[in-house]
Write a protein that holds these residues in place. Structure first.
Motif, PDB file in Angstrom:
ATOM      1  N   LEU A 240       0.829  -1.207   0.000  1.00 35.85           N
ATOM      2  CA  LEU A 240       0.000   0.000   0.000  1.00 35.85           C
ATOM      3  C   LEU A 240       0.863   1.257   0.000  1.00 35.85           C
ATOM      4  O   LEU A 240       0.423   2.321  -0.438  1.00 35.85           O
ATOM      5  N   ASN A 241       2.101   1.150   0.469  1.00 34.57           N
ATOM      6  CA  ASN A 241       3.012   2.299   0.476  1.00 34.57           C
ATOM      7  C   ASN A 241       3.197   2.889  -0.909  1.00 34.57           C
ATOM      8  O   ASN A 241       3.338   4.107  -1.073  1.00 34.57           O
ATOM      9  N   THR A 242       3.206   2.029  -1.930  1.00 29.26           N
ATOM     10  CA  THR A 242       3.378   2.496  -3.308  1.00 29.26           C
ATOM     11  C   THR A 242       2.281   3.478  -3.690  1.00 29.26           C
ATOM     12  O   THR A 242       2.523   4.480  -4.368  1.00 29.26           O
ATOM     13  N   VAL A 243       1.060   3.184  -3.253  1.00 29.00           N
ATOM     14  CA  VAL A 243      -0.075   4.074  -3.537  1.00 29.00           C
ATOM     15  C   VAL A 243       0.025   5.344  -2.702  1.00 29.00           C
ATOM     16  O   VAL A 243      -0.185   6.450  -3.203  1.00 29.00           O
ATOM     17  N   LEU A 244       0.361   5.190  -1.434  1.00 27.71           N
ATOM     18  CA  LEU A 244       0.415   6.338  -0.532  1.00 27.71           C
ATOM     19  C   LEU A 244       1.464   7.358  -0.968  1.00 27.71           C
ATOM     20  O   LEU A 244       1.254   8.563  -0.841  1.00 27.71           O
ATOM     21  N   LEU A 245       2.586   6.889  -1.471  1.00 26.85           N
ATOM     22  CA  LEU A 245       3.656   7.810  -1.857  1.00 26.85           C
ATOM     23  C   LEU A 245       3.205   8.777  -2.935  1.00 26.85           C
ATOM     24  O   LEU A 245       3.615   9.942  -2.952  1.00 26.85           O
ATOM     25  N   TYR A 246       2.328   8.313  -3.840  1.00 31.15           N
ATOM     26  CA  TYR A 246       1.836   9.222  -4.863  1.00 31.15           C
ATOM     27  C   TYR A 246       0.949  10.305  -4.276  1.00 31.15           C
ATOM     28  O   TYR A 246       0.909  11.434  -4.770  1.00 31.15           O
ATOM     29  N   LEU A 247       0.236   9.992  -3.203  1.00 30.10           N
ATOM     30  CA  LEU A 247      -0.706  10.948  -2.621  1.00 30.10           C
ATOM     31  C   LEU A 247      -0.022  12.163  -2.006  1.00 30.10           C
ATOM     32  O   LEU A 247      -0.682  13.129  -1.646  1.00 30.10           O
ATOM     33  N   PHE A 248       1.311  12.115  -1.891  1.00 28.16           N
ATOM     34  CA  PHE A 248       2.025  13.287  -1.393  1.00 28.16           C
ATOM     35  C   PHE A 248       1.835  14.471  -2.322  1.00 28.16           C
ATOM     36  O   PHE A 248       1.910  15.626  -1.894  1.00 28.16           O
ATOM     37  N   THR A 249       1.591  14.221  -3.592  1.00 26.52           N
ATOM     38  CA  THR A 249       1.418  15.308  -4.564  1.00 26.52           C
ATOM     39  C   THR A 249       0.042  15.298  -5.221  1.00 26.52           C
ATOM     40  O   THR A 249      -0.219  16.121  -6.100  1.00 26.52           O
ATOM     41  N   ASP A 250      -0.843  14.385  -4.810  1.00 32.86           N
ATOM     42  CA  ASP A 250      -2.167  14.303  -5.412  1.00 32.86           C
ATOM     43  C   ASP A 250      -3.008  15.517  -5.035  1.00 32.86           C
ATOM     44  O   ASP A 250      -2.949  16.007  -3.910  1.00 32.86           O
ATOM     45  N   ALA A 251      -3.801  16.001  -6.003  1.00 30.85           N
ATOM     46  CA  ALA A 251      -4.591  17.210  -5.756  1.00 30.85           C
ATOM     47  C   ALA A 251      -6.082  16.984  -5.975  1.00 30.85           C
ATOM     48  O   ALA A 251      -6.843  17.950  -6.015  1.00 30.85           O
ATOM     49  N   THR A 252      -6.519  15.729  -6.119  1.00 27.06           N
ATOM     50  CA  THR A 252      -7.931  15.487  -6.390  1.00 27.06           C
ATOM     51  C   THR A 252      -8.602  14.549  -5.387  1.00 27.06           C
ATOM     52  O   THR A 252      -9.782  14.715  -5.098  1.00 27.06           O
ATOM     53  N   LEU A 253      -7.894  13.555  -4.861  1.00 22.17           N
ATOM     54  CA  LEU A 253      -8.523  12.548  -4.008  1.00 22.17           C
ATOM     55  C   LEU A 253      -8.994  13.161  -2.691  1.00 22.17           C
ATOM     56  O   LEU A 253      -8.222  13.779  -1.969  1.00 22.17           O
ATOM     57  N   VAL A 254     -10.278  12.969  -2.392  1.00 19.27           N
ATOM     58  CA  VAL A 254     -10.897  13.532  -1.197  1.00 19.27           C
ATOM     59  C   VAL A 254     -11.183  12.448  -0.157  1.00 19.27           C
ATOM     60  O   VAL A 254     -11.046  12.687   1.048  1.00 19.27           O
TER      61      VAL A 254
END
Length: 286
Positions: free
Chosen positions: A137-151
Motif C-alpha cells: 500500500l506504500n506504493t499508492v500512498l507515496l503518490y498521494l504526497f502530490t495528489d490534488a484530487t482525491l478527497v
C-alpha cells in the motif's frame, strides 16, 4: 445512466449485456457496478471502458480478477475514463507477496492516480484476511504526497501495519486535499498510531476519520503495562480532538459517500471499556 449487476454471486461474464461489451461511442452510462461478478472477462471490460467516456462511478468489488486482469482493467480506466470520480475495489487485491504481476497491478492503480482521471474517492477496503495490500500500500500512498484530487480514501483491513501508518503520518503533513480517511483494522500498534498523530497535528484539512477501534482495542488488550495503556488512552483522545478541531475550522462541507457511520465522535473511555481497562460504558460501534 446506471447499470448494477452486483448482489448476485452467480453472475458471470456470460451474463454481461452485449450493449455493454460493445457500447456505442460516447456512451452515457454514468455508474457501473459489477460487485461480486465471477469469471469477469478483463479484456471485454477494458473494451467497454474504452467507450464509456462519461463513466463516473466504477465498482469491481468482490470480483475474481487476478493481478494481470486488474492491470488490464485499470489500464483502460487510466486511458479512457476521464470523468471517473469514484473507484471501488473492495476485496480485489488478494494478500500475497510482491510478485511481478502484483507489482504491475499496484503500479496500474498508481497510474490511474497519475492520469487525468479526476478521481475523488478510492475504496480499497478488505473484509477478509485473504485480501489486503499489506505494505504494498506504500506504493499508492507515496503518490498521494502530490495528489490534488482525491478527497476520500478507504484502506480498512489491508493488514498494512505500523509502517504504512508512519507513511500516512508524513503524508498528512503535506496533503491538503484529503478530507476523509478510513484506516481501521490494519494491525497497527501504539507506535503506528503515535506516528500518524505526529502528522495529524500539522494537518488542518482531514476532518472525517472513522475511529480505529479494532486496532486500538487489540493493542490495549495486548498491553499489560498500566502506564502504556494510559498512553494509548491519551493518544486516542488526541486523535478525536484533532479531527474535531479540523471539522470545526472547515469552511465548506465535503460530501462523504461511505456507507459507514455518519457520527465520528468517540472517546478513549468507550474503547477501553471493551478491553477490561475500565472507564466508561457501552461498546465501540462497528
Amino acid at each position: 445512466e446506471q447499470l448494477a449487476m452486483g448482489g448476485n454471486k452467480t453472475a458471470s461474464a456470460a451474463d454481461m449485456p452485449c450493449p455493454l461489451l460493445v457500447p456505442a461511442p460516447q456512451h452515457t452510462l454514468h455508474t457501473l457496478s459489477l460487485d461480486a461478478m465471477r469469471e469477469l472477462d478483463a479484456k471485454a471490460l477494458a473494451t467497454a471502458l474504452s467507450r464509456l467516456t462519461a463513466l463516473r462511478h466504477l465498482d469491481v468489488s468482490n470480483t475474481d480478477l487476478n493481478d494481470a486482469a486488474i492491470t488490464t482493467v485499470l489500464g483502460a480506466v487510466a486511458a479512457h475514463c476521464a470523468c471517473l470520480r469514484s473507484l471501488t475495489m473492495a476485496n480485489v487485491y488478494r494478500l500475497r507477496k510482491a510478485t511481478t504481476a502484483r507489482v504491475r497491478a499496484v503500479d496500474a492503480l498508481v497510474r490511474v492516480l497519475q492520469s487525468a482521471v479526476p478521481l475523488r474517492r478510492l475504496d480499497l477496503h478488505c473484509t477478509s484476511p485473504k485480501f489486503g495490500l499489506s505494505n504494498q500500500l506504500n506504493t499508492v500512498l507515496l503518490y498521494l504526497f502530490t495528489d490534488a484530487t482525491l478527497v476520500e480514501f478507504d484502506i480498512r483491513g489491508n493488514q498494512a501495519g505500523d509502517d504504512v501508518l508512519s507513511v500516512l503520518g508524513r503524508l498528512m503533513q503535506l496533503n491538503c486535499t484529503l478530507h476523509a480517511l478510513w484506516l481501521d483494522n490494519n494491525q497497527c500498534t501504539q507506535y503506528g498510531l503515535a506516528r500518524l498523530l505526529a502528522g495529524l497535528r500539522r494537518n488542518t484539512t482531514l476532518r472525517h476519520v472513522a475511529p480505529p477501534y479494532y486496532d486500538i482495542m487489540r493493542a490495549a488488550k495486548d498491553e499489560k503495562d498500566a502506564g502504556r495503556r494510559q498512553q494509548l488512552r491519551e493518544l486516542l483522545d488526541e486523535f478525536a480532538s484533532i479531527v474535531a478541531r479540523n471539522a470545526a475550522s472547515a469552511t465548506t462541507t465535503t460530501a462523504i459517500s461511505s456507507d459507514d457511520d455518519d457520527n465520528y465522535s468517540y472517546s478513549a473511555a468507550v474503547v477501553f471499556a471493551n478491553t477490561g481497562g475500565g472507564g466508561g460504558s457501552g461498546g465501540a460501534r462497528r
